[in-house]
Design an enzyme around this catalytic site. Sequence first.
Site, PDB file in Angstrom:
ATOM      1  CG  HIS A  64      -6.128   2.298  -0.057  1.00 40.64           C
ATOM      2  ND1 HIS A  64      -5.844   0.974   0.160  1.00 40.64           N
ATOM      3  CD2 HIS A  64      -6.516   2.791   1.138  1.00 40.64           C
ATOM      4  CE1 HIS A  64      -6.061   0.677   1.434  1.00 40.64           C
ATOM      5  NE2 HIS A  64      -6.470   1.763   2.042  1.00 40.64           N
ATOM      6  CG  HIS A 104      -1.863  -1.156   1.261  1.00 40.19           C
ATOM      7  ND1 HIS A 104      -3.166  -1.054   0.838  1.00 40.19           N
ATOM      8  CD2 HIS A 104      -1.686  -2.444   1.644  1.00 40.19           C
ATOM      9  CE1 HIS A 104      -3.772  -2.228   0.968  1.00 40.19           C
ATOM     10  NE2 HIS A 104      -2.883  -3.095   1.460  1.00 40.19           N
ATOM     11  CG  HIS A 115     -26.691 -14.314  28.186  1.00 44.37           C
ATOM     12  ND1 HIS A 115     -27.458 -13.788  27.179  1.00 44.37           N
ATOM     13  CD2 HIS A 115     -26.335 -13.269  28.973  1.00 44.37           C
ATOM     14  CE1 HIS A 115     -27.573 -12.478  27.347  1.00 44.37           C
ATOM     15  NE2 HIS A 115     -26.890 -12.140  28.423  1.00 44.37           N
ATOM     16  N   PRO A 155      -5.449  -5.313  11.082  1.00 44.32           N
ATOM     17  CG  PRO A 155      -5.914  -7.221  12.333  1.00 44.32           C
ATOM     18  CD  PRO A 155      -4.780  -6.335  11.906  1.00 44.32           C
ATOM     19  CG  ASP A 212     -10.867   8.344   6.113  1.00 44.58           C
ATOM     20  OD1 ASP A 212     -11.418   9.173   6.854  1.00 44.58           O
ATOM     21  OD2 ASP A 212     -10.149   8.663   5.153  1.00 44.58           O
ATOM     22  NE  ARG A 243     -26.192 -17.012  37.359  1.00 45.66           N
ATOM     23  CZ  ARG A 243     -27.221 -17.503  38.020  1.00 45.66           C
ATOM     24  NH1 ARG A 243     -27.372 -18.824  38.098  1.00 45.66           N
ATOM     25  NH2 ARG A 243     -28.104 -16.717  38.611  1.00 45.66           N
ATOM     26  CD  GLU A 261     -19.089  -7.065  25.749  1.00 41.51           C
ATOM     27  OE1 GLU A 261     -20.070  -7.319  26.463  1.00 41.51           O
ATOM     28  OE2 GLU A 261     -19.134  -6.289  24.766  1.00 41.51           O
TER      29      GLU A 261
END
Length: 672
Positions: free
Chosen positions: A265, A35, A476, A125, A162, A523, A414
């Site tokens: 680009h 790039h 969940h 990423p 961007d 839990r 998260e």
Amino acid sequence: MDIATLRSQHPDHWKKAAAIRTLTLDAVAAANSGHSGMPMGMADVATVLYEKHLNFDPSAPLWPNRDRFILSAGHGSMLIYSLLHLTGYADMTLEQVKNFRQWGAITAGHPEFGHATGVETTTGPLGQGIANAVGFAMAEESLRGRWGSKIVDHYTYVIAGDGCLMEGVSQEAIALAGKQQLSRLIVLWDNNGITIDGKVSIADVTDQMARFAASGWDVFECDGHDPVAIDKALVQAKASAKPAMIACKTHIALGSSAQDTSKGHGALTDAKLIADTKAAYGWDHAAFEIPGDVRAMWSAIGARGAVTRKSWETRLAALSPAKQADFARIFAGDAPAKLAATIRKVKKDAVEALPKIATRAASEKVLTAVNPVMGETLGGSADLTGSNNTKTADLGVFSPEDRKGRYVYFGIREHGMAAAMNGMALHGGVRPYGGTFMCFTDYARPSMRLSALMGIPVVYVMTHDSIGLGEDGPTHQPVEHLAISRSTPSTLVIRPADLVETAEAWEIALTEKKRPTVLALSRQNLPAVRKTHTNSNMVAKGAYVLAEAEGKRQAILMATGSEVEIALKARDLLQAAGIGTRVVSMPCMELFAAQDEAYRRKILPPGPVRVAIEAGVRAGGWDRWLLGQGGRENKAAFVGMEGFGASAPADRLYKEFGITAEDTAAKVKAML
């Protein structure tokens, strides 16, 4: 500012920036891949940053109080490789630049942590770099609060494009940074208006400056090709009491026929385009050639930081020997000497009390003991503090009012939490851990993958780890998430069965240096299964014999976490029927796989039938232990989930889905 004006008014600056641009053109052309446009567009900004603001020393690239530079727009990797080469990082040779994107070179297609010194984090990423940077800045604030500004006082600079700002994680990150008033964080936005598909306007109308301001940032703007304007904006940003964003208006692929287009680009490899662009730059040199005067100017920039670094070393040397040793320890990532004894005491107390508690509560007990003796831990939760049990009484809350606080309220973010924890771990000096529900590893997954790819010891406290969470239902209940985490390379996934195993799991996580750890915690309350104290860390073996067969061994039951209790009950049923049954607790498949063949064969000898019990899907590793190590298809079975869960109390769910001692015993009998 046009090229002719820039060249005439700022000739030395122009030459330095042109070196970045031409190295980029030459390297991308040689690789026929890459790039080009972003490094060409942001070369002026990067030159001003490195020359006038960034504190760094190529001769001591890991100096703890250096400023951090993060190229969030990682596709423009030749920008940072050019900077590292020109400023004198020893490993970034011209040969490495010439081998851009080739096998064995440290100049990977996107910057990768651990390949080249000066690359602070793996980017590519989009959105990850800016989100990591928030963690870098939080670590700096935390350490400055504990050690004082004479020892810790530096900035984190980010170049973001961007694409970084369109990715959703960027909003989680900038909102967190604004709330925390991270005044040492400065984002330089490459505002060129172009993405791969075309103009930004075909997909987005966001007013980015207003967005940052609404999130608690100070916002500035400049002509990204005017060195005076760039410098002025950086001076203003550094004086801000808030995190700062500078909108740098730039031209992608500056000076080429692809300028301001989506073609700019990508990889600009056409020989005529390159020649014409270099002519526009006034650059009459062979490929990869940097003239002596330009190289000397860049070398001087690289040498500038040595004085600052040595001054810092003098201040560090003025600390007491004990404080110097502790500072060195935390940046080496070593656990304090007291940790082992602290864990042993938790284990001894556990076998005396034999508490029936959820492993999330067991985790809190361990942290209550560990956090006071391990002052570098920095914990948090994504708005589930009371459920994840990640906050202990001694921590205090990290905030603009209290930088000594060691607990972070990350909010319902998260992904942002995981990315920030990566930044904290990469910064050094802190040990980050953060919690959410196991099913929300889905939301944190891209950053968890990068934890593993970079080999950094982030601890993910993932509670509510199975259908055992009950009434919240299948949305969940994380039936596939253990498998997803186990299938990620270089990741430890530990699912402890009781307080003793939880203590051992935390000891592993807090002494690990090269991998992230996922702690899968229940839990529901679980009975104690380890009832005899041993100084040895049995979880470190990955799997071990918890209960031996009485009489001839005909069956081996393997289980993790909350299902170890079921395995022990099934053993009782089978022993009562005269079937000798061994129970193997297997809290960590990765650690078991790392043991030698003799140990694995001792735990899983060929011959007996094998049943694995886990309230998740079979995929993600179980077949290796059911069918490998001398196992056989007709002598192996799995007791667990085949689909998603349901809304009901935990006990009813285990019965309805056939995850019981009775179902386990029946499978064993059917195979004998």
